[in-house]
Design an enzyme around this catalytic site. Structure first.
Site, PDB file in Angstrom:
ATOM      1  N   HIS A  16      -2.682   6.635   4.028  1.00  0.00           N
ATOM      2  CA  HIS A  16      -3.198   5.426   3.384  1.00  0.00           C
ATOM      3  C   HIS A  16      -4.513   5.047   4.075  1.00  0.00           C
ATOM      4  CE1 HIS A  16      -3.840   1.522   1.900  1.00  0.00           C
ATOM      5  NE2 HIS A  16      -3.426   0.887   2.976  1.00  0.00           N
TER       6      HIS A  16
ATOM      7  N   ASN B 100     -10.244  -0.048   1.369  1.00  0.00           N
ATOM      8  CA  ASN B 100      -8.788  -0.035   1.198  1.00  0.00           C
ATOM      9  C   ASN B 100      -8.447  -0.468  -0.229  1.00  0.00           C
ATOM     10  OD1 ASN B 100      -6.052  -0.492   1.206  1.00  0.00           O
ATOM     11  ND2 ASN B 100      -6.026  -1.769   3.051  1.00  0.00           N
TER      12      ASN B 100
ATOM     13  N   CYS C 290       0.823  -1.219   0.000  1.00  0.00           N
ATOM     14  CA  CYS C 290       0.000   0.000   0.000  1.00  0.00           C
ATOM     15  C   CYS C 290       0.853   1.264   0.000  1.00  0.00           C
ATOM     16  CB  CYS C 290      -0.915  -0.008   1.215  1.00  0.00           C
ATOM     17  SG  CYS C 290      -1.870  -1.511   1.357  1.00  0.00           S
TER      18      CYS C 290
HETATM   19  O1  UT7 Z   1      -3.466  -1.829   3.870  1.00  0.00           O
HETATM   20  C1  UT7 Z   1      -2.671  -2.317   4.906  1.00  0.00           C
HETATM   21  C2  UT7 Z   1      -3.140  -3.619   5.384  1.00  0.00           C
HETATM   22  N1  UT7 Z   1      -4.197  -3.779   6.285  1.00  0.00           N
HETATM   23  C3  UT7 Z   1      -4.437  -3.111   7.441  1.00  0.00           C
HETATM   24  O2  UT7 Z   1      -3.918  -2.068   7.730  1.00  0.00           O
HETATM   25  C4  UT7 Z   1      -5.412  -3.730   8.390  1.00  0.00           C
HETATM   26  C5  UT7 Z   1      -4.913  -3.674   9.817  1.00  0.00           C
HETATM   27  N2  UT7 Z   1      -5.828  -4.347  10.764  1.00  0.00           N
HETATM   28  C6  UT7 Z   1      -7.060  -3.907  11.008  1.00  0.00           C
HETATM   29  O3  UT7 Z   1      -7.505  -2.903  10.457  1.00  0.00           O
HETATM   30  C7  UT7 Z   1      -7.899  -4.628  12.041  1.00  0.00           C
HETATM   31  O4  UT7 Z   1      -7.070  -5.536  12.748  1.00  0.00           O
HETATM   32  C8  UT7 Z   1      -9.098  -5.427  11.415  1.00  0.00           C
HETATM   33  C9  UT7 Z   1     -10.128  -4.448  10.878  1.00  0.00           C
HETATM   34  C10 UT7 Z   1      -8.612  -6.335  10.317  1.00  0.00           C
HETATM   35  C11 UT7 Z   1      -9.773  -6.273  12.474  1.00  0.00           C
HETATM   36  O5  UT7 Z   1     -10.259  -5.448  13.538  1.00  0.00           O
HETATM   37  P1  UT7 Z   1     -10.035  -5.876  15.061  1.00  0.00           P
HETATM   38  O6  UT7 Z   1     -10.708  -4.880  15.887  1.00  0.00           O
HETATM   39  O7  UT7 Z   1      -8.535  -6.059  15.240  1.00  0.00           O
HETATM   40  O8  UT7 Z   1     -10.799  -7.248  15.145  1.00  0.00           O
HETATM   41  P2  UT7 Z   1     -10.228  -8.692  15.524  1.00  0.00           P
HETATM   42  O9  UT7 Z   1      -9.495  -9.281  14.388  1.00  0.00           O
HETATM   43  O10 UT7 Z   1      -9.536  -8.610  16.865  1.00  0.00           O
HETATM   44  O11 UT7 Z   1     -11.556  -9.481  15.730  1.00  0.00           O
HETATM   45  C12 UT7 Z   1     -12.494  -9.155  16.774  1.00  0.00           C
HETATM   46  C13 UT7 Z   1     -13.731 -10.011  16.594  1.00  0.00           C
HETATM   47  C14 UT7 Z   1     -13.427 -11.493  16.372  1.00  0.00           C
HETATM   48  O12 UT7 Z   1     -14.460 -12.230  17.000  1.00  0.00           O
HETATM   49  P3  UT7 Z   1     -14.230 -12.918  18.449  1.00  0.00           P
HETATM   50  O13 UT7 Z   1     -13.071 -13.844  18.243  1.00  0.00           O
HETATM   51  O14 UT7 Z   1     -13.915 -11.776  19.359  1.00  0.00           O
HETATM   52  O15 UT7 Z   1     -15.519 -13.583  18.699  1.00  0.00           O
HETATM   53  C15 UT7 Z   1     -13.540 -11.665  14.886  1.00  0.00           C
HETATM   54  O16 UT7 Z   1     -13.887 -12.975  14.496  1.00  0.00           O
HETATM   55  O17 UT7 Z   1     -14.435  -9.587  15.428  1.00  0.00           O
HETATM   56  C16 UT7 Z   1     -14.656 -10.700  14.569  1.00  0.00           C
HETATM   57  N3  UT7 Z   1     -14.651 -10.230  13.211  1.00  0.00           N
HETATM   58  C17 UT7 Z   1     -15.750  -9.827  12.582  1.00  0.00           C
HETATM   59  N4  UT7 Z   1     -17.031  -9.759  12.977  1.00  0.00           N
HETATM   60  C18 UT7 Z   1     -17.933  -9.299  12.093  1.00  0.00           C
HETATM   61  C19 UT7 Z   1     -13.584 -10.108  12.360  1.00  0.00           C
HETATM   62  N5  UT7 Z   1     -13.991  -9.625  11.179  1.00  0.00           N
HETATM   63  C20 UT7 Z   1     -15.332  -9.461  11.289  1.00  0.00           C
HETATM   64  C21 UT7 Z   1     -16.332  -8.997  10.417  1.00  0.00           C
HETATM   65  N6  UT7 Z   1     -17.601  -8.920  10.864  1.00  0.00           N
HETATM   66  N7  UT7 Z   1     -16.041  -8.591   9.152  1.00  0.00           N
END
Ligand code: UT7
Length: 348
Positions: free
Chosen positions: A275, A305, A128
């Site tokens: 970004h 993104n 990115c």
């Molecule tokens: O372009 C550069 C590359 N990418 C990035 O910069 C992305 C960097 N990371 C992020 O933006 C965040 O880590 C994410 C948006 C990917 C994830 O957000 P988070 O607040 O870190 O969520 P998490 O992965 O800790 O997941 C929390 C919960 C989980 O459920 P449990 O285990 O707590 O029950 C996930 O399974 O949210 C769940 N979850 C979702 N729920 C509904 C993960 N994705 C989703 C979803 N919808 N799309």
């Protein structure tokens, strides 16, 4: 010498997919996506549209601007862009979703289609951060040669093609699109005159995080074997939490380092174009930096993104909306696969 941006363009596919559209297919919700990322929708390319197709459209728009064209007629736009394309010496295209892996470069495909007969062309693989890297690389190539005067820098992605649409952890995040900018080498401002154009860049990497965001299969580390079937196709894998923590630090450190190196404060900056991966990353960095929210330009709600394309798309929107005034200081800040990060300071 000064390196000035003289044209910008963007292209996004017409098909818009809302969070509710995704929630109808997989276990997610508009509320979760918005509250965790700030994303409201994304634009998705049809099956016939590849990275170079979007790059071509964005490039034509940027080149037409260079030729002074500002209307809606596409034939006239194409004529104007074809004329300006003849003046391009270098084409650099940042992407993680090229038309073909390895070779040929997508930049060469664009070079042919725009008719940039005398341009050298290459892709940059910096995730990115591709546009931030591309701008600095192109500026360097112009600066070291008397003959080269203009470059076209493109960020273009069709991430929908390499997304696992059953993985809610990644598929809600990405969108397709392209942005482009034409830069020109002009004479340096004389003493007492205000500086113009690209005045400083930082391009950095931390390869220890290379496995946090990658295509695991298909390259020379894990090539395909004859007869092998792939359950999910080639898809991007990401450790969201790791990338999130890296990203907040990368944005904070880059903005702080660029400000310190240039001897400026946030008051001197008109716009910071980060970004657009997750609005929460920008908010967390912004709070650490104590910079007001209104300095950051965000359009992630509409496009999600689009990787290397987010910064040039945002730049083009600011430019075409008349939100950039001559003399404005703009800072870009990117981060992504590699891991890479960095930023540019541009005086408009
Ligand atoms: O372009 C550069 C590359 N990418 C990035 O910069 C992305 C960097 N990371 C992020 O933006 C965040 O880590 C994410 C948006 C990917 C994830 O957000 P988070 O607040 O870190 O969520 P998490 O992965 O800790 O997941 C929390 C919960 C989980 O459920 P449990 O285990 O707590 O029950 C996930 O399974 O949210 C769940 N979850 C979702 N729920 C509904 C993960 N994705 C989703 C979803 N919808 N799309």
């Amino acid at each position: 010498m000064a390196i000035e941006i003289i044209g910008t363009g963007k292209a996004v596919p017409p098909r818009r997919v809302s969070n509710d559209d995704l929630a109808a297919r997989i276990d997610t919700s508009d509320e979760w996506i918005r509250s965790h990322t700030g994303i409201g929708s994304r634009h998705i390319a049809d099956e016939h549209t590849s990275c170079s197709d979007l790059a071509l459209e964005a490039s034509k728009n940027a080149l037409a601007m260079v030729a002074g064209f500002s209307g809606e007629n596409r034939e006239e736009r194409d004529r104007a862009s074809a004329k300006a394309a003849k003046s391009i010496d270098i084409i650099i295209l940042g992407t993680t979703t090229p038309d073909f892996f390895g070779c040929p470069s997508t930049a060469c495909i664009v070079q042919d289609k725009i008719g940039a007969d005398r341009a050298g062309a290459m892709d940059i693989v910096a995730g990115c951060t591709g546009f931030v890297y591309g701008l600095e690389t192109a500026a360097g190539l112009l600066n070291i040669s008397k003959e080269r005067k203009r470059a076209l820098i493109i960020g273009s992605e069709t991430l929908s093609k390499i997304t696992d649409w059953n993985d809610r952890g990644t598929c809600v995040l990405f969108g397709d699109g392209a942005g482009a900018a034409v830069i020109e080498k002009t004479t340096a401002p004389s003493e007492g005159q205000q500086r113009r154009g690209l005045i400083r860049s930082m391009i950095c990497s931390d390869g220890s995080g290379s496995e946090s965001l990658l295509f695991r299969r298909g390259g020379s580390r894990n090539p395909f074997k004859a007869g092998e079937t792939l359950e999910k196709g080639i898809v991007v894998e990401m450790n969201g939490q790791e990338v999130y923590n890296f990203a907040v630090k990368a944005v904070t450190d880059t903005v702080a380092a660029l400000m310190e190196a240039e001897g400026i404060t946030a008051d001197d900056i008109a716009w910071i174009i980060p970004h657009q991966a997750n609005a929460r990353i920008v908010q967390a960095a912004r709070k650490r930096l104590k910079i007001p929210e209104e300095k950051f330009f965000l359009n992630i709600e509409e496009y999600a993104n689009t990787s290397a394309a987010t910064i040039p798309i945002a730049l083009d929107e600011l430019n075409r909306n008349g939100q950039l005034k001559k003399g404005d200081m703009i800072m870009t800040v990117g981060f992504g696969a590699g891991l890479t990060y960095g930023g540019n300071i541009i005086i408009w």
